[in-house]
Write an enzyme that holds these catalytic residues in place. Structure first.
Site, PDB file in Angstrom:
ATOM      1  N   TYR A 222       1.058  -1.274  -0.014  1.00 56.25           N
ATOM      2  CA  TYR A 222       0.026   0.100  -0.047  1.00 56.25           C
ATOM      3  C   TYR A 222       0.872   1.253  -0.039  1.00 56.25           C
ATOM      4  O   TYR A 222       0.306   2.478   0.132  1.00 56.25           O
ATOM      5  CB  TYR A 222      -1.040  -0.043   1.340  1.00 56.25           C
ATOM      6  CG  TYR A 222      -1.983  -1.130   1.192  1.00 56.25           C
ATOM      7  CD1 TYR A 222      -3.077  -0.946   0.282  1.00 56.25           C
ATOM      8  CD2 TYR A 222      -1.997  -2.033   2.003  1.00 56.25           C
ATOM      9  CE1 TYR A 222      -3.739  -2.161   0.196  1.00 56.25           C
ATOM     10  CE2 TYR A 222      -2.848  -3.167   1.961  1.00 56.25           C
ATOM     11  CZ  TYR A 222      -3.828  -3.254   1.008  1.00 56.25           C
ATOM     12  OH  TYR A 222      -4.757  -4.227   0.918  1.00 56.25           O
TER      13      TYR A 222
ATOM     14  N   ASN B  10     -13.978   5.446   4.864  1.00 54.70           N
ATOM     15  CA  ASN B  10     -13.945   4.552   5.976  1.00 54.70           C
ATOM     16  C   ASN B  10     -13.114   5.074   6.970  1.00 54.70           C
ATOM     17  O   ASN B  10     -13.646   4.527   8.290  1.00 54.70           O
ATOM     18  CB  ASN B  10     -13.710   3.182   5.346  1.00 54.70           C
ATOM     19  CG  ASN B  10     -15.061   2.612   4.413  1.00 54.70           C
ATOM     20  OD1 ASN B  10     -16.096   3.118   4.691  1.00 54.70           O
ATOM     21  ND2 ASN B  10     -14.510   1.863   3.564  1.00 54.70           N
TER      22      ASN B  10
ATOM     23  N   HIS C   1      -4.360   6.376  -1.277  1.00 49.59           N
ATOM     24  CA  HIS C   1      -5.107   6.103  -0.093  1.00 49.59           C
ATOM     25  C   HIS C   1      -4.308   6.472   1.010  1.00 49.59           C
ATOM     26  O   HIS C   1      -4.814   6.722   2.350  1.00 49.59           O
ATOM     27  CB  HIS C   1      -6.085   4.734   0.115  1.00 49.59           C
ATOM     28  CG  HIS C   1      -7.221   4.736   0.456  1.00 49.59           C
ATOM     29  ND1 HIS C   1      -7.904   5.744   0.860  1.00 49.59           N
ATOM     30  CD2 HIS C   1      -7.834   3.680   1.120  1.00 49.59           C
ATOM     31  CE1 HIS C   1      -9.110   5.227   1.418  1.00 49.59           C
ATOM     32  NE2 HIS C   1      -8.933   4.099   1.814  1.00 49.59           N
TER      33      HIS C   1
ATOM     34  N   ASN D 285     -10.366   1.231   7.454  1.00 48.46           N
ATOM     35  CA  ASN D 285     -11.570   1.011   8.353  1.00 48.46           C
ATOM     36  C   ASN D 285     -11.333   0.717   9.599  1.00 48.46           C
ATOM     37  O   ASN D 285     -12.527   0.599  10.474  1.00 48.46           O
ATOM     38  CB  ASN D 285     -12.452  -0.064   7.637  1.00 48.46           C
ATOM     39  CG  ASN D 285     -12.057  -1.368   7.572  1.00 48.46           C
ATOM     40  OD1 ASN D 285     -10.903  -1.872   8.050  1.00 48.46           O
ATOM     41  ND2 ASN D 285     -12.746  -2.261   7.245  1.00 48.46           N
TER      42      ASN D 285
ATOM     43  N   TYR E  77      -6.014  -1.453   9.567  1.00 50.37           N
ATOM     44  CA  TYR E  77      -6.491  -0.982   8.147  1.00 50.37           C
ATOM     45  C   TYR E  77      -7.001   0.178   8.151  1.00 50.37           C
ATOM     46  O   TYR E  77      -7.710   0.419   9.348  1.00 50.37           O
ATOM     47  CB  TYR E  77      -7.174  -2.256   7.327  1.00 50.37           C
ATOM     48  CG  TYR E  77      -6.041  -3.344   7.001  1.00 50.37           C
ATOM     49  CD1 TYR E  77      -5.443  -3.001   5.720  1.00 50.37           C
ATOM     50  CD2 TYR E  77      -5.851  -4.306   7.585  1.00 50.37           C
ATOM     51  CE1 TYR E  77      -4.294  -4.063   5.274  1.00 50.37           C
ATOM     52  CE2 TYR E  77      -4.741  -5.204   7.372  1.00 50.37           C
ATOM     53  CZ  TYR E  77      -4.030  -5.164   6.116  1.00 50.37           C
ATOM     54  OH  TYR E  77      -3.178  -5.845   5.716  1.00 50.37           O
TER      55      TYR E  77
END
Length: 194
Positions: A17, A116, A22, A70, A68
């Site tokens: 990631y 989220n 994000h 969320n 993560y």
């Protein structure tokens, strides 16, 4: 004027990631840590990477949740509750689909806008949404069905350069943000565009 005591950078953990859209918020906090010459270190108690520096005699904590996206609220609430940091003394940096790359905006309060990470932070802070946000524009893919792959993807070089420029603009107004002078910081930041 409430001074900022906690700056949170949202993102997802793991090398797959890194440098994704994000993780724009996490990148912002990494840049602050570098500028302040402090190291972000893993702290299981807060489910994240943390650091601390001093600004005008006040402690400012940095946090990148290693949950993560969320579950970001788990990390933010753990640190904020332990140090008794009120929502209005928190700045959350995050990627923003509704702004083009190269644009950064400050905002206080509001909903989660479908993000989220923000949704979980609001929930974990007891439905308090009065924290500040640094919205780092990443653009929108144009179709809601494409959003997940878009935010989890790496930006092309030209887009990444614009995102980096918007982070530079935000770092430029950070002293005003830390002092709680959001009106001044917003005037300056909102007039910038990469």
């Amino acid at each position: 004027m409430t001074a900022i005591q906690l700056i949170v950078g949202l993102g997802n953990p793991g090398p797959e990631y890194e440098q994704t859209r994000h993780n724009a918020g996490a990148l912002f906090v990494e840049r602050i840590a570098s500028a302040q010459r402090v190291s972000l270190t893993a702290d299981r108690k807060y489910f994240g990477l943390t650091a601390k520096f001093s600004h005008q005699g006040n402690d400012v904590r940095l946090l990148i949740p290693t949950t993560y996206m969320n579950r970001s609220g788990q990390s933010v609430a753990a640190l904020a509750n332990f140090f008794r940091i009120k929502p209005e003394a928190i700045l959350v940096a995050h990627d923003e689909l509704d702004l083009p790359p190269g644009v950064a905006k400050l905002k206080r309060g509001g909903g989660h806008g479908g993000h989220n990470g923000l949704r979980d932070i609001i929930a974990q802070l007891g439905n308090q949404n009065d924290f500040h946000r640094l919205r780092l524009g990443i653009g929108h893919p144009g179709d809601a069905k494409l959003v997940s792959n878009f935010v989890l993807g790496r930006a092309p070089r030209a887009e990444q350069e614009k995102l980096d420029a918007s982070i530079d603009f935000a770092l430029g107004v950070l002293p005003d943000v830390l002092a709680g002078d959001f009106a001044k910081a917003m005037r300056e930041l909102h007039s910038q565009k990469a």
